[in-house]
Design a protein around this motif. Structure first.
Motif, mmCIF file in Angstrom:
data_model
loop_
_atom_site.group_PDB
_atom_site.id
_atom_site.type_symbol
_atom_site.label_atom_id
_atom_site.label_comp_id
_atom_site.label_asym_id
_atom_site.label_seq_id
_atom_site.Cartn_x
_atom_site.Cartn_y
_atom_site.Cartn_z
ATOM 1 N N LEU A 22 1.281 -9.284 6.635
ATOM 2 C CA LEU A 22 1.725 -8.135 5.840
ATOM 3 C C LEU A 22 0.845 -7.969 4.605
ATOM 4 O O LEU A 22 0.347 -6.876 4.320
ATOM 5 C CB LEU A 22 3.191 -8.307 5.421
ATOM 6 N N HIS A 23 0.665 -9.050 3.882
ATOM 7 C CA HIS A 23 -0.123 -9.019 2.656
ATOM 8 C C HIS A 23 -1.561 -8.562 2.944
ATOM 9 O O HIS A 23 -2.098 -7.687 2.252
ATOM 10 C CB HIS A 23 -0.111 -10.403 1.996
ATOM 11 N N LEU A 26 -1.525 -4.726 4.483
ATOM 12 C CA LEU A 26 -1.115 -3.749 3.481
ATOM 13 C C LEU A 26 -2.157 -3.659 2.373
ATOM 14 O O LEU A 26 -2.554 -2.563 1.973
ATOM 15 C CB LEU A 26 0.262 -4.111 2.922
ATOM 16 N N VAL A 123 2.066 3.549 -0.933
ATOM 17 C CA VAL A 123 2.984 2.400 -1.001
ATOM 18 C C VAL A 123 4.312 2.778 -0.354
ATOM 19 O O VAL A 123 4.893 2.007 0.414
ATOM 20 C CB VAL A 123 3.183 1.928 -2.461
ATOM 21 N N LEU A 126 3.637 3.297 3.611
ATOM 22 C CA LEU A 126 3.260 2.088 4.342
ATOM 23 C C LEU A 126 4.257 0.947 4.202
ATOM 24 O O LEU A 126 4.275 0.050 5.040
ATOM 25 C CB LEU A 126 1.879 1.608 3.876
ATOM 26 N N PHE A 127 5.082 0.981 3.145
ATOM 27 C CA PHE A 127 5.950 -0.169 2.889
ATOM 28 C C PHE A 127 7.389 0.219 2.573
ATOM 29 O O PHE A 127 8.307 -0.092 3.329
ATOM 30 C CB PHE A 127 5.362 -1.014 1.751
ATOM 31 N N LEU A 128 7.609 0.896 1.462
ATOM 32 C CA LEU A 128 8.965 1.125 0.975
ATOM 33 C C LEU A 128 9.845 1.904 1.941
ATOM 34 O O LEU A 128 11.048 1.641 2.035
ATOM 35 C CB LEU A 128 8.934 1.826 -0.383
ATOM 36 N N HIS A 130 10.104 1.578 4.924
ATOM 37 C CA HIS A 130 10.435 0.748 6.087
ATOM 38 C C HIS A 130 11.349 -0.440 5.756
ATOM 39 O O HIS A 130 11.559 -1.313 6.598
ATOM 40 C CB HIS A 130 9.147 0.251 6.748
#
Length: 155
Positions: A22-23, A26, A123, A126-128, A130
């Motif tokens: 993930l790190h 992303l 952000v 791609l992340f929040l 989900h």
């Protein structure tokens, strides 16, 4: 080193490897977006964001390096490149002949302000978008606890 390694369980390994993937993915995706859309590296963005978060947009070299987890030589070279592009300036510290400040310029502030809206949207995309609010709170708690331990180890 006579102690036997505490190998990761299958569950621990799954969590750790998932976190690392993930790190990496992303971070890589956000870095490519910053570069392609804002012509700014992720490192430039990190420096500028940190400088916008402190009074007067100025921070001592060593403090900024500590926050970014950068070695002294990386700080020196990167800040010199950013200064060459007019994003920051280096100012000598009047109280400490060996110390110096990194100071954001108007051009640096304009660059980070121009890049920030698209970065924030990425952000979210791609992340929040989900994770649930409960997962987000848990992630924040975990992150703060681990960072506090890392900071404690350095101190």
């Amino acid at each position: 080193m006579d102690e036997e390694a505490r190998w990761l369980t299958a569950e621990e390994q799954r969590a750790w490897r998932g976190f690392v993937r993930l790190h990496e993915r992303l971070g890589g995706r956000l870095a490519r977006l910053l570069q392609s859309e804002s012509k700014m590296s992720a490192a430039d963005f990190a420096v500028l964001v940190n400088l916008t978060d402190v009074p007067d947009g100025r921070q001592r070299y060593q403090d900024l390096g500590r926050v970014l987890e950068w070695e002294k030589s990386r700080m020196s070279h990167h800040i010199a490149r950013m200064a060459g592009r007019g994003l920051v300036v280096r100012e000598e510290c009047p109280d400490d002949a060996r110390g110096a400040f990194v100071v954001i310029t108007d051009a640096g502030r304009a660059a980070v302000e121009a890049a920030a809206p698209r970065h924030v949207e990425a952000v979210r995309e791609l992340f929040l978008d989900h994770v649930t609010p409960a997962e987000l709170r848990m992630l924040a708690d975990i992150s703060e606890r681990v960072v506090a331990k890392l900071d404690e180890d350095v101190a």
